[in-house]
Each structure stands twice: as C-alpha cells, then as structure tokens.
Scaffold this active site. Sequence first.
Site, PDB file in Angstrom:
ATOM      1  N   GLU A 313      31.674 -59.770 -36.022  1.00 43.55           N
ATOM      2  CA  GLU A 313      31.601 -58.316 -35.850  1.00 43.55           C
ATOM      3  C   GLU A 313      30.581 -57.682 -36.792  1.00 43.55           C
ATOM      4  OE1 GLU A 313      35.927 -56.919 -34.084  1.00 43.55           O
ATOM      5  OE2 GLU A 313      35.262 -56.060 -35.970  1.00 43.55           O
ATOM      6  N   HIS A 342      39.459 -85.389 -33.651  1.00 49.07           N
ATOM      7  CA  HIS A 342      39.812 -86.057 -32.390  1.00 49.07           C
ATOM      8  C   HIS A 342      39.547 -85.144 -31.206  1.00 49.07           C
ATOM      9  CE1 HIS A 342      41.676 -89.362 -34.648  1.00 49.07           C
ATOM     10  NE2 HIS A 342      41.888 -88.399 -35.537  1.00 49.07           N
ATOM     11  N   LYS A 456      36.966 -50.574 -26.419  1.00 49.63           N
ATOM     12  CA  LYS A 456      38.130 -49.693 -26.592  1.00 49.63           C
ATOM     13  C   LYS A 456      38.021 -48.503 -25.630  1.00 49.63           C
ATOM     14  CE  LYS A 456      39.273 -50.579 -31.486  1.00 49.63           C
ATOM     15  NZ  LYS A 456      39.538 -50.019 -32.806  1.00 49.63           N
TER      16      LYS A 456
HETATM   17  O1  PA5 Z   1      37.008 -54.791 -38.012  1.00 50.32           O
HETATM   18  C1  PA5 Z   1      37.220 -53.867 -37.256  1.00 50.32           C
HETATM   19  O2  PA5 Z   1      36.839 -52.716 -37.511  1.00 50.32           O
HETATM   20  C2  PA5 Z   1      38.030 -54.052 -35.990  1.00 50.32           C
HETATM   21  O3  PA5 Z   1      38.290 -55.387 -35.704  1.00 50.32           O
HETATM   22  C3  PA5 Z   1      39.370 -53.328 -36.113  1.00 50.32           C
HETATM   23  O4  PA5 Z   1      40.060 -53.839 -37.205  1.00 50.32           O
HETATM   24  C4  PA5 Z   1      40.196 -53.465 -34.854  1.00 50.32           C
HETATM   25  O5  PA5 Z   1      39.484 -53.032 -33.748  1.00 50.32           O
HETATM   26  C5  PA5 Z   1      41.482 -52.649 -34.980  1.00 50.32           C
HETATM   27  O6  PA5 Z   1      41.168 -51.335 -35.288  1.00 50.32           O
HETATM   28  P1  PA5 Z   1      42.186 -50.367 -35.974  1.00 50.32           P
HETATM   29  O7  PA5 Z   1      42.547 -50.916 -37.295  1.00 50.32           O
HETATM   30  O8  PA5 Z   1      41.465 -49.072 -36.067  1.00 50.32           O
HETATM   31  O9  PA5 Z   1      43.384 -50.292 -35.070  1.00 50.32           O
END
Ligand code: PA5
Length: 486
Positions: A313, A342, A456
């Site tokens: 990310e 394996h 989202k």
């Molecule tokens: O790293 C990130 O920003 C995302 O993976 C969020 O953690 C994930 O989308 C969940 O978002 P939130 O904590 O706002 O519910």
Amino acid sequence: MHGSRRAVQSLSFSLPDPPESTPMDRIRLDCTNLMADVVGPEHGITEKELAALAPTSARALDSVRARRTRDLRWLDLPYQEEVLEDILGYAAEQQGRFENVVVLGIGGSALGNLALSGALSSPYQDVAPAPGIPRLFVLDNVDPDLIGEWIDHFDVTKTLFNVVSKSGGTAETMSQFLIFRQKLVEALGETGHRDHIVVTTDAERGILREIVERDGYRSFVVPDGVGGRFSVLSPVGLLSSALVGIDVRGLLKGAAAMDELCAQPGIETNPAEFYAAVQWLMQSAKHKPIAVQFAYSHRLRLFADWYAQLLAESIGKRSGKDGAELFTGPTPVRAVGVTDQHSQVQLYVEGPFDKWFTLFSLEESDHLVTIESPYPDLEGAHYLHGRHLAELFRAERDGTQVALTEAGRPNCSVLFPRVDAHTVGQYIYLMELAVALMGEHYGVDAFDQPGVEAGKIAAYALMGRAGYEARREQLERSAPPSRRLV
Ligand code: PA5
C-alpha cells in the site's frame, strides 16, 4: 520429551557475529547474501551501487525524520507514555471480565493485531487461553461464514468488542460493529451493552467518533499523522494486545531502541537505510519486482502478512510525487519455513530471477522438543534420535538459504535472538522506517492509498449509500457483458 525455553545450539551457518557493542537482545540484519561478491553482479548489489545511492539515502532519512513532528507522527509512537498508561489502566479494569476480546477492523486496523498476537501469544491461545487471559479473535473480513460461525460458537455477553477504524467509516468494520451491537443490545439492553464495546478511531472525524459521542462508548484515539498501516504501535495495536496480556511497554521500548539505532545517517550502518536501498536496487537495477518475506518462525509468520500490506500500500502507486505516471511498486510475497519449502522453494531456487528474499530466523525458541526413535536399525528414522526440533528447523532454514544463495538468489536474514515484545518492537519500527525511506527512493507518497479508497467508494456505491449515486450509475453503465463458462 519437551521442555521450556532453552538455547539449543549456536548457529551452524556462516552468520557474522554481532559487533562487540551490539546488545544481545537486538535483532540483526545480515545482508551477506545480497552482495554481488556472493551471488554475482547480475543479481547481487555491488559496493559501488550502494555508494552511489548513499547521498540520496541520507537525504531520504533527513526528509522523513524532519516530518516526525509534522505529518509523520507515527515515528514518535514509541514515546507515548500517557497513552500507554491509559491503555494499561483500561486493560487492568477489564481483567477477569471477559472470555473473549474481538477486534473488528480490517487492513491496517487488523493486520498488526494479528501479527502481535501471533508472535507474542500462544499459537493455540484461542482454544487453550492462558489462565485469566481472554482469547483474542481478529475478525478482519465480512465473509458471512466467518462472522456467522463466530456468532454460532461464542457468547457476546462474555466478549469485549474492540472496534478499530481510523476513518471511522469503513463499510466492513461498520457492518461488523452494527451486527455485534445489535446482538449485545438483544442480550444486555441499551445500557448494559455499552461496557462490551470499546472504539479506537480518529479524535474528531468520522461516523464512529459520532457514534462514540452518542452512545457513550469508551474510546481511544488514532492520532493524526498515523495512517492505518503505520498504526500498530498506537492504540490500534496496543489496546487488544494489552487486553490479552502482551507486554506493550516492551514493544514500545524495542521500537524506541530501533529509533535510536536508525537516527544516524549511513547506508552501511543504518539498517533502515540499507533495507530501503536494497529494495530499490533490487527492483530498479536487478529487475526483481518480487520481495519475499520468508518466516522461519511460526510466531513471526503473520509479520510477513503485516509487512505485505505495509510495502504494497505504501509503494504500489500509479503516480509519483510530481504527478508523473509511474505504475510502480514491488510485489510482496509471504512464505513460511519450513512449510513452503514443500510448496514454493522449487520456484524460488529454479524459477525466474525476479525475486529477492528476507528470511526471518530465530536463535532461541521457547520450547525444547526432543525426537526419540525406537528404530536403531532404520537409519532413515534413527539419524533423528536424540536431536532437537530446533536443530532440524535450523538445518532446514540453513539448507534453504544455501540453496538460494548457490542458485544466485539474493537473500538476507533478520535474526531474532528470541521472539519477545522488545525484539518485535524493533522489527516493526525498522520496517516502518525502511518503507518510509523506500517512498523517497521510488519517488512516491508512501502514506496515501488512493487505490484502496477507490475500492471503498465503489463498495459504498454498490451498497446504495447516499451521496454515491453517480458512481453507482457509472458502475452499472460500464459493467462488461457477462462471460461465464459453466
Ligand atoms: O493502511 C491503510 O490505511 C488501510 O489499510 C486501512 O487501514 C484500511 O483500509 C482500514 O481503514 P480504517 O482503519 O479507516 O477502517
């Protein structure tokens, strides 16, 4: 026969000793097998390549560290004494009240919790919890079979739900919260259910914060400047850990020790700088877009999952900071030793030269398990007699490392003297800082996630959320004709 924590044997493979001044509880990064003189210049890194990157690397460290009191507040998480006291106070108040703690969250609001529990609790904590300690579940999906089975098997009245969402609006977490809130209200009433919910979210923004105000839930704050995947050392990861007896103070101390170690620039001496530079060189100069984290530790295996999100990310981006299209980023892959020997190792040793490897390995396991054989005449079984599983585990790991190295596959090791809160805290901070530095090498913003946000928004539109009508219409119009085979 088995017994508890014992050092069985020192490493038999050629790993350098730590410098005299290295404290024995420090994790080490051994990069020997990444270098060109070991795996060859086509796949390995030369001293010249490293030296050429040193000025950029030093600038990257400066620029990231300069932001720690501005927008990169996660760099300061090891020092949040007041928050830590609040968390420990709350955990003490809850002691003995619940059989289960359930984290409702996803992505950065769940992966750290899973990794911490995996590393620092028993692998069987959910079926055989330690006396007086609740079981921890992290329900990081909305698959009805996952949630439905939990509801079928466990009692909400014996459970504390820790709802975690930085934005406070993520559909998965919101739906889970609404489902379990309803179950709790049915069982305990509007007033009684409140003690079974604790929320971790932004201090002011988001629907969850509004709900906290409205319903009076106890809450903790995800501070500004702490994005989801950099939040494991905030209440996001610390609260559930404290509730199940993990040494959260030790975690922060470990992170602080790594912060101190990484304060000084030096591509050859600063492990975060080195690791970031290696990732960049592996992809840009050695044509290896795949970064494999190979955990030779059952306890640490979920840290490979946590890191996969951190890397993917943060660095996987369409555009650079200057707006130019790059479509860049490494592909993280997780593997578990010895299991994946394996399954995956054939590909790793003989397949395309498109990967580099980070092995996690452990110098001291918690348990001593001895193998006994009653078959002295059967050498295929008897060579194991009197040996410890730790020896076999180590031999398998060293064997794989040798095979990778001889096949010209660059690999490094993160060596944990043991898995405890302090070493895990060091690892977390090291990888977070390294990934932040990678952002500078790749020229991307390591702290946004427009691709995740796009998903989202599409989900909100498809679920008919008000305000997303235009997107829904667009999605319906652009749906391709169906092409199903059976
Ligand atoms: O790293 C990130 O920003 C995302 O993976 C969020 O953690 C994930 O989308 C969940 O978002 P939130 O904590 O706002 O519910």
